[in-house]
Structure formats: structure tokens, C-alpha cells
Scaffold this motif. Structure first.
Motif, mmCIF file in Angstrom:
data_model
loop_
_atom_site.group_PDB
_atom_site.id
_atom_site.type_symbol
_atom_site.label_atom_id
_atom_site.label_comp_id
_atom_site.label_asym_id
_atom_site.label_seq_id
_atom_site.Cartn_x
_atom_site.Cartn_y
_atom_site.Cartn_z
ATOM 1 N N ASP A 156 41.955 38.865 15.594
ATOM 2 C CA ASP A 156 43.030 39.739 16.160
ATOM 3 C C ASP A 156 42.624 40.066 17.669
ATOM 4 O OD1 ASP A 156 44.781 39.861 14.020
ATOM 5 O OD2 ASP A 156 43.474 41.350 12.960
ATOM 6 N N LEU A 157 43.512 40.006 18.508
ATOM 7 C CA LEU A 157 43.213 40.497 19.785
ATOM 8 C C LEU A 157 43.872 41.956 20.385
ATOM 9 C CD1 LEU A 157 41.967 39.813 22.768
ATOM 10 C CD2 LEU A 157 43.821 38.209 22.913
ATOM 11 N N VAL A 158 43.348 42.806 21.098
ATOM 12 C CA VAL A 158 43.919 43.704 21.709
ATOM 13 C C VAL A 158 43.682 43.805 23.326
ATOM 14 C CG1 VAL A 158 44.196 46.168 22.084
ATOM 15 C CG2 VAL A 158 43.749 45.366 19.670
ATOM 16 N N THR A 159 44.722 43.542 24.037
ATOM 17 C CA THR A 159 44.587 43.455 25.592
ATOM 18 C C THR A 159 45.421 44.405 26.375
ATOM 19 O OG1 THR A 159 44.437 41.836 27.228
ATOM 20 C CG2 THR A 159 46.063 41.441 25.621
ATOM 21 N N MET A 160 45.411 44.184 27.625
ATOM 22 C CA MET A 160 46.162 44.974 28.664
ATOM 23 C C MET A 160 47.080 44.031 29.232
ATOM 24 S SD MET A 160 43.103 47.455 30.208
ATOM 25 C CE MET A 160 41.714 48.415 28.981
ATOM 26 N N PRO A 161 48.150 44.685 29.959
ATOM 27 C CA PRO A 161 49.120 44.237 30.801
ATOM 28 C C PRO A 161 48.647 43.906 32.283
ATOM 29 C CG PRO A 161 49.752 46.223 30.550
ATOM 30 C CD PRO A 161 48.604 46.348 29.789
ATOM 31 N N ASN A 162 47.759 43.099 32.292
ATOM 32 C CA ASN A 162 46.929 43.019 33.764
ATOM 33 C C ASN A 162 47.918 42.673 34.862
ATOM 34 O OD1 ASN A 162 43.925 43.775 32.744
ATOM 35 N ND2 ASN A 162 44.545 42.212 31.319
ATOM 36 N N VAL A 163 48.384 41.460 34.617
ATOM 37 C CA VAL A 163 49.226 40.888 35.762
ATOM 38 C C VAL A 163 50.304 41.929 36.126
ATOM 39 C CG1 VAL A 163 50.512 39.086 36.448
ATOM 40 C CG2 VAL A 163 48.761 38.430 34.905
ATOM 41 N N SER A 164 51.220 42.132 35.067
ATOM 42 C CA SER A 164 52.420 43.275 35.575
ATOM 43 C C SER A 164 51.832 44.437 36.161
ATOM 44 C CB SER A 164 53.415 43.268 34.195
ATOM 45 O OG SER A 164 52.556 43.854 33.081
ATOM 46 N N ALA A 165 50.790 45.053 35.544
ATOM 47 C CA ALA A 165 50.418 46.422 35.844
ATOM 48 C C ALA A 165 49.955 46.338 37.497
ATOM 49 C CB ALA A 165 49.304 46.789 35.253
ATOM 50 N N VAL A 166 49.410 45.471 38.104
ATOM 51 C CA VAL A 166 48.779 45.381 39.293
ATOM 52 C C VAL A 166 49.943 44.719 40.110
ATOM 53 C CG1 VAL A 166 47.280 44.254 40.809
ATOM 54 C CG2 VAL A 166 46.425 44.875 38.823
ATOM 55 N N GLN A 167 50.837 43.980 39.827
ATOM 56 C CA GLN A 167 52.174 43.433 40.143
ATOM 57 C C GLN A 167 52.987 44.514 40.640
ATOM 58 O OE1 GLN A 167 53.883 40.050 38.493
ATOM 59 N NE2 GLN A 167 55.477 39.939 40.075
ATOM 60 N N GLN A 168 53.493 45.269 39.688
ATOM 61 C CA GLN A 168 54.120 46.407 40.185
ATOM 62 C C GLN A 168 53.467 47.598 40.882
ATOM 63 O OE1 GLN A 168 56.716 47.887 36.577
ATOM 64 N NE2 GLN A 168 56.417 45.922 35.587
ATOM 65 N N THR A 169 52.488 47.652 40.878
ATOM 66 C CA THR A 169 51.631 48.596 41.605
ATOM 67 C C THR A 169 51.520 48.303 43.236
ATOM 68 O OG1 THR A 169 50.422 49.606 39.663
ATOM 69 C CG2 THR A 169 49.630 49.940 41.892
ATOM 70 N N VAL A 170 50.937 47.169 43.406
ATOM 71 C CA VAL A 170 50.913 46.759 44.701
ATOM 72 C C VAL A 170 52.418 46.681 45.192
ATOM 73 C CG1 VAL A 170 50.378 44.696 46.068
ATOM 74 C CG2 VAL A 170 48.815 45.684 44.426
ATOM 75 N N ARG A 213 51.294 37.893 43.151
ATOM 76 C CA ARG A 213 52.664 37.859 42.607
ATOM 77 C C ARG A 213 53.312 38.892 43.574
ATOM 78 N NH1 ARG A 213 53.480 34.180 38.805
ATOM 79 N NH2 ARG A 213 51.742 33.421 37.518
ATOM 80 N N ALA A 214 52.813 40.007 43.774
ATOM 81 C CA ALA A 214 53.797 41.214 44.432
ATOM 82 C C ALA A 214 53.918 40.664 45.717
ATOM 83 C CB ALA A 214 52.633 42.383 44.267
ATOM 84 N N PHE A 215 53.054 40.144 46.597
ATOM 85 C CA PHE A 215 53.267 39.710 47.999
ATOM 86 C C PHE A 215 54.277 38.357 47.578
ATOM 87 C CE2 PHE A 215 49.520 41.807 48.687
ATOM 88 C CZ PHE A 215 49.494 42.343 50.316
ATOM 89 N N LYS A 216 54.174 37.649 46.854
ATOM 90 C CA LYS A 216 55.078 36.333 47.042
ATOM 91 C C LYS A 216 56.600 36.617 46.477
ATOM 92 C CE LYS A 216 52.811 32.313 45.519
ATOM 93 N NZ LYS A 216 52.821 31.820 46.793
ATOM 94 N N GLU A 217 56.669 37.508 45.490
ATOM 95 C CA GLU A 217 58.058 37.820 45.220
ATOM 96 C C GLU A 217 58.726 38.645 46.158
ATOM 97 O OE1 GLU A 217 58.126 40.210 41.523
ATOM 98 O OE2 GLU A 217 57.211 42.094 42.873
ATOM 99 N N ARG A 218 58.210 39.097 47.404
ATOM 100 C CA ARG A 218 58.694 39.465 48.382
ATOM 101 C C ARG A 218 58.909 38.702 49.682
ATOM 102 N NH1 ARG A 218 56.865 42.973 44.772
ATOM 103 N NH2 ARG A 218 58.010 45.023 44.619
ATOM 104 N N GLY A 219 58.279 37.503 49.353
ATOM 105 C CA GLY A 219 58.164 36.418 50.401
ATOM 106 C C GLY A 219 57.317 36.741 51.702
#
Length: 347
Positions: A156-170, A213-219
């Protein structure tokens, strides 16, 4: 005087798995008679004696679980350990803490000790990729893995939303008009998106993906000079990397640190140089450790819901100890951006 012979030594000498040795010790499982004889012969030859863990398994368990985690050189480790202890107590289990150093081979350094300690199962927190397709997770006791790396379906594995957390914050910073955003804690050698986008595991890699990804989604283009690797994810690493950045680059408008320990070091160095936080530089961490609330100024940080993280790790492990034998499960927490005085996001 030589070191104590372990179950791992017996398994190697008999050319069998650790689980097979455990089955011989506890008289469980099925195996060929010649396999059992080979294991028993290796035990006699090496002078192996049954350890506390084996005795406790045979007698029905200790109601202890173990947490194998990196040393307490940064605040996240004791913070997680406290939460694991709290939730284990709710389930009427005690906790054994075993630590490994960040300068060795990681999780593997601590596994040998688990054979000597009387826990019914272990939470393995790993801060680097597992080798040999996760062979370290194949143990004679139940295991739950915690961390941001592949478990290969072996536990079993417990993990964090690493990509989305930083993406939304940036993204929040970018949407307020901030453009020069430094990232402290990136993996070494990453200088473009092509070398990063295919990464499927790793705290540094996944959180850095979120930043890009935060930069890229805003061009918008990423200034890769501000994607900064840090040697040592602790306060000292935060001080050093912030100093090196300010010595070689124009001061950014904001700094996002991939854990709170680095952020606490960064705020110290920024203030030492006469820069005001958040008036001159906004600062964000990741983890929401208790120290973040009491820094000066109080640290804005990504909270990956460590309560939920620890509770699921404990519950999954106790499920396994108490007989659950279903397929490996993965649980990913949610996150919240906790806005405090080190940013101006609310204005």
C-alpha cells in the motif's frame, strides 16, 4: 565480537526469500521439505537465533507498529512521527521509530534494524527511488509505503498531490502579476521541460513539474536560472541556496520552496540581506510544519493534510496486520494553501 546474524543473512545463505525464512521460523506457509531443510541448515550453520519480532509474530503480535523514516534533521520527520503516534494510539497500538541518515542508501539503511525490533508491521517513509523494483518492500511483516516514489504494486502507498499543489500555488502568484518566481529544491541537472516532463516519481521532480506547468498553462516561459537545486532539504540548504541565488541573479519577486525547512532558511537569509518579506520578496513553503506558523513573518505554506496522510498510513497498516490481504492500495491526500504573512496573495 561479530555482528548478530539476521534473517536476511539466513535467506541469502539458503538462497530463498526473507518470507520463506520467516515461514520456517514460525512454522507457517507451504514449501518443499528440501527448502525447509536448507533454511534450517543455514540457520544452524550461521548460528541464527530467533529474534524479538519472530517471537512476537508467533505469539500473536505486540500491538506495536514501526515507522522507518529519515533522521530528524528537518521538521517534517518529527511532525509526521507525532501524527503517526496519535493515530496509532487511537487504534490502541504503540509505535517504534527507527531512523536512517540522508547520507547513506536511504530506506535500506534502516530495514536491517526492523528485524530486531518488535513491531507487527512497518510504515516505510522513503525519500528516494527504490531499487530492484521495490525489493525493499518484500518483508516478512506487513508494510505500507509513504512517500512520492513508485511502490511497484508491492505494498500500500500513501502519497501527496505534489504536482497539483505546486501548480495551483505558483498559478496564484502568476495570476496576481508576479513573474520572477524562484523555485528552491529542484532536482539537479534539470534545465528544460523535456528532461522533466517524463518523470513519474520523486518529490523534487513532481513538485518541479507543478511549477513549470503553472507557467505553461498560462503561455508563459520559465526562466530556468531560477529553478534552483538545493543540497540538503533543511534550513542550512535554504540559507545557502538563497545566498547563491542573490549573489548571481536579480532578486526575484517571489520564492517557492519545496519544503518548509528550506523556506525557514530562505527567510533568514533574505532578512539578513535587508530584504523585506513580503514587501520585497514573497515566500512560500510546503508541508505546514508547526514551526511555519511561528516564523517571522509567519510562513505561507502548502498544507498536504498530514493528519489525513498519517491516518491512512496507520489504518492501512493495521488493516494488513489484522488480516486484510487484498491488492495494494494507493491513497493521495488533498492540499490547502495556508496564507500567512510571508505573502500578499490575499490583497
Amino acid at each position: 565480537m561479530g555482528s548478530r546474524v539476521t534473517i536476511k543473512d539466513v535467506a541469502k545463505a539458503a538462497d530463498v526469500s526473507i518470507k520463506t525464512v520467516s515461514n520456517v521460523i514460525n512454522n507457517t506457509g507451504r514449501m518443499r521439505p528440501d527448502t525447509r531443510q536448507r533454511v534450517e541448515g543455514a540457520m544452524r550453520q550461521l548460528g541464527y537465533t530467533v529474534n524479538l519480532s519472530a517471537r512476537s509474530i508467533r505469539s500473536g503480535g505486540t500491538r506495536l507498529i514501526g515507522l522507518n523514516i529519515f533522521d530528524f534533521s528537518q521538521p517534517f520527520a518529527p511532525y509526521l512521527a507525532d501524527k503517526v503516534i496519535d493515530f496509532a494510539k487511537e487504534r490502541q497500538y504503540g509505535v517504534i521509530i527507527n531512523t536512517y541518515g540522508s547520507d547513506g542508501t536511504g530506506l535500506a539503511d534502516g530495514i536491517e534494524e526492523t528485524y530486531r525490533l518488535g513491531a507487527d508491521g512497518w510504515i516505510f517513509f522513503t525519500e528516494r527511488a527504490l531499487v530492484d523494483d521495490g525489493a525493499a518492500l518484500e518483508q516478512p511483516y506487513p508494510v505500507v509505503m509513504a512517500g512520492d516514489y513508485l511502490s511497484y504494486g508491492k505494498s500500500d502507498l500513501v502519497t501527496m498531490p505534489n504536482v497539483s499543489a505546486v501548480q495551483q500555488t505558483v498559478g496564484r502568484l502568476l495570476d496576481t502579476g508576479v513573474r520572477a518566481i524562484a523555485l528552491l529544491g529542484a532536482p539537479p541537472g534539470i534545465t528544460d521541460w523535456d528532461s522533466l516532463k517524463s518523470q513519474k516519481e520523486g518529490t523534487q521532480e513532481l513538485r518541479t513539474q507543478g511549477y513549470v506547468r503553472a507557467f505553461k498553462e498560462r503561455g508563459l516561459d520559465v526562466d530556468w536560472r531560477y529553478v534552483i537545486p538545493v543540497h540538503g532539504w533543511n534550513q542550512h540548504g535554504g540559507v545557502q541556496s538563497t545566498a547563491a541565488m542573490l549573489d548571481s541573479l536579480p532578486c526575484p519577486e517571489a520564492v517557492v520552496c519545496l519544503n518548509d525547512a528550506m523556506a525557514l532558511g530562505a527567510v533568514h537569509e533574505l532578512q539578513r540581506r535587508g530584504l523585506r518579506v513580503p514587501q520585497d520578496v514573497q515566500l512560500i513553503g510546503f508541508d505546514n510544519v508547526p514551526e511555519a506558523e511561528y516564523s517571522v513573518p509567519a510562513l505561507t505554506t502548502i498544507d498536504p493534510h498530514i493528519d489525513d496522510y498519517a491516518k491512512h498510513a496507520v489504518d492501512m497498516l493495521i488493516d494488513r496486520i489484522e488480516g486484510y490481504s487484498g491488492p495494494a492500495r494507493t491513497y493521495t491526500t488533498d492540499f490547502t494553501l495556508v496564507e500567512r504573512a510571508s505573502t500578499r496573495l490575499a490583497h
